[in-house]
Design an enzyme around this catalytic site. Structure first.
Site, short mmCIF file in Angstrom:
data_model
loop_
_atom_site.label_atom_id
_atom_site.label_comp_id
_atom_site.label_asym_id
_atom_site.label_seq_id
_atom_site.Cartn_x
_atom_site.Cartn_y
_atom_site.Cartn_z
N ASP A 102 0.71 -1.50 0.00
CA ASP A 102 0.05 0.21 0.37
C ASP A 102 0.66 1.55 -0.05
O ASP A 102 1.58 1.82 -0.79
CB ASP A 102 -0.80 -0.23 1.05
CG ASP A 102 -1.91 0.70 1.41
OD1 ASP A 102 -2.13 1.48 0.39
OD2 ASP A 102 -2.53 1.44 2.54
N LYS A 130 -1.45 -1.91 -4.54
CA LYS A 130 -2.31 -0.67 -5.17
C LYS A 130 -0.93 -0.15 -5.85
O LYS A 130 -0.33 0.40 -5.80
CB LYS A 130 -3.09 0.12 -3.74
CG LYS A 130 -3.85 -0.94 -3.08
CD LYS A 130 -4.27 0.40 -1.48
CE LYS A 130 -4.38 -0.64 -0.71
NZ LYS A 130 -5.80 -0.25 0.36
N ASP A 158 -7.50 -8.11 6.34
CA ASP A 158 -8.21 -8.13 7.40
C ASP A 158 -9.35 -6.19 7.81
O ASP A 158 -7.93 -5.49 6.89
CB ASP A 158 -7.90 -7.39 9.09
CG ASP A 158 -6.85 -6.79 9.48
OD1 ASP A 158 -5.85 -6.75 9.20
OD2 ASP A 158 -6.93 -6.26 10.89
P1 IMP Z 1 1.78 -0.59 3.94
O1 IMP Z 1 2.92 0.34 5.13
O2 IMP Z 1 0.96 0.69 3.82
O3 IMP Z 1 1.98 -0.84 2.65
O4 IMP Z 1 0.70 -1.60 4.10
C1 IMP Z 1 0.58 -2.09 5.20
C2 IMP Z 1 -0.38 -3.42 5.60
O5 IMP Z 1 -1.38 -1.98 5.79
C3 IMP Z 1 -0.59 -3.98 4.30
O6 IMP Z 1 0.27 -5.38 5.65
C4 IMP Z 1 -2.15 -4.73 5.23
O7 IMP Z 1 -2.15 -5.32 6.31
C5 IMP Z 1 -2.43 -3.24 5.23
N1 IMP Z 1 -3.55 -2.78 4.26
C6 IMP Z 1 -2.80 -2.10 3.70
N2 IMP Z 1 -4.15 -1.49 2.51
C7 IMP Z 1 -4.71 -2.52 2.86
C8 IMP Z 1 -6.03 -2.96 2.68
O8 IMP Z 1 -6.80 -2.42 1.39
N3 IMP Z 1 -6.47 -3.62 3.51
C9 IMP Z 1 -6.25 -4.38 3.91
N4 IMP Z 1 -5.45 -4.24 4.77
C10 IMP Z 1 -4.85 -3.39 3.83
MG MG Z 2 -3.44 -4.93 8.50
#
Ligand code: IMP
Ligand code: MG
Length: 180
Positions: A102, A130, A158
């Site tokens: 994300d 994404k 989740d």
């Molecule tokens: P990041 O550090 O923003 O890249 O995302 C880290 C974590 O956020 C992921 O491993 C997910 O656990 C959670 N996450 C991000 N986007 C989503 C989503 O659309 N649905 C569920 N969990 C998400």
């Molecule tokens: Mg999560």
């Protein structure tokens, strides 16, 4: 739980077919290499279980637990490691498995941390990515599906620790997300 979804994005057969392809690629790329898979809990649990059973290599498996603080279904950028001891990384080829890319904060932090432990290589495998501008530049070396910038649940993913056990992936209805 099904009623909480706006729509289903990937049903179970679609996910599993995609895992067949990724597993074949990983098996080919890591043949005769010392592979350690590091799965990021809890989101990658289903993905890990289904993917690794499709990879017939003598790999080692370890899990890492991190917490990133969430607000309104978004990460804050701060990543806390809940596991102190690092897995068997030195001199090995590392493949990090996570559910979704994300903002990139989580995977960037994990990658950085593992690189301090002397691996031979580090690659990233995520089920979903994404399409968006990321806070930190992280590229997935292996990717299941690219999705729009929507909040998805199921198959390990989740919202507030719910929906992980849905066997497919769908978009959560907006009105169920706090703050929307
Ligand atoms: P990041 O550090 O923003 O890249 O995302 C880290 C974590 O956020 C992921 O491993 C997910 O656990 C959670 N996450 C991000 N986007 C989503 C989503 O659309 N649905 C569920 N969990 C998400
Ligand atoms: Mg999560």
């Amino acid at each position: 739980m099904q009623n909480d979804l706006e729509r289903v994005l990937f049903d179970e057969p679609t996910v599993l077919r995609r895992l067949d392809a990724i597993a074949a690629q990983i098996s080919k790329d890591y043949a005769r290499k010392e592979l350690t898979v590091i799965a990021v809990l809890n989101g990658s649990l289903m993905f890990m279980a289904d993917l690794l059973r499709r990879i017939p290599l003598p790999l080692k498996l370890d899990c890492l637990s991190v917490a990133s603080y969430h607000e309104k279904a978004q990460t804050s950028g701060e990543v806390i490691f809940k596991q102190v001891a690092l897995p068997d990384v030195q001199g090995r080829h590392i493949l990090i498995l996570d559910d979704i890319l994300d903002s990139g904060n989580t995977l960037a932090a994990i990658r950085e941390k593992l690189e301090t432990a002397g691996p031979r290589s580090v690659r990233v495998c995520v089920l979903l990515s994404k399409k968006k501008q990321r806070a930190r530049a992280v590229e997935a070396d292996y990717l299941g599906f690219e999705i729009e910038d929507e909040f998805v649940v199921g198959y390990g993913l989740d919202y507030d620790e719910r929906y992980r056990n849905l066997p497919y992936i769908g978009v959560l209805r907006r009105e169920l997300i706090k703050g929307n």
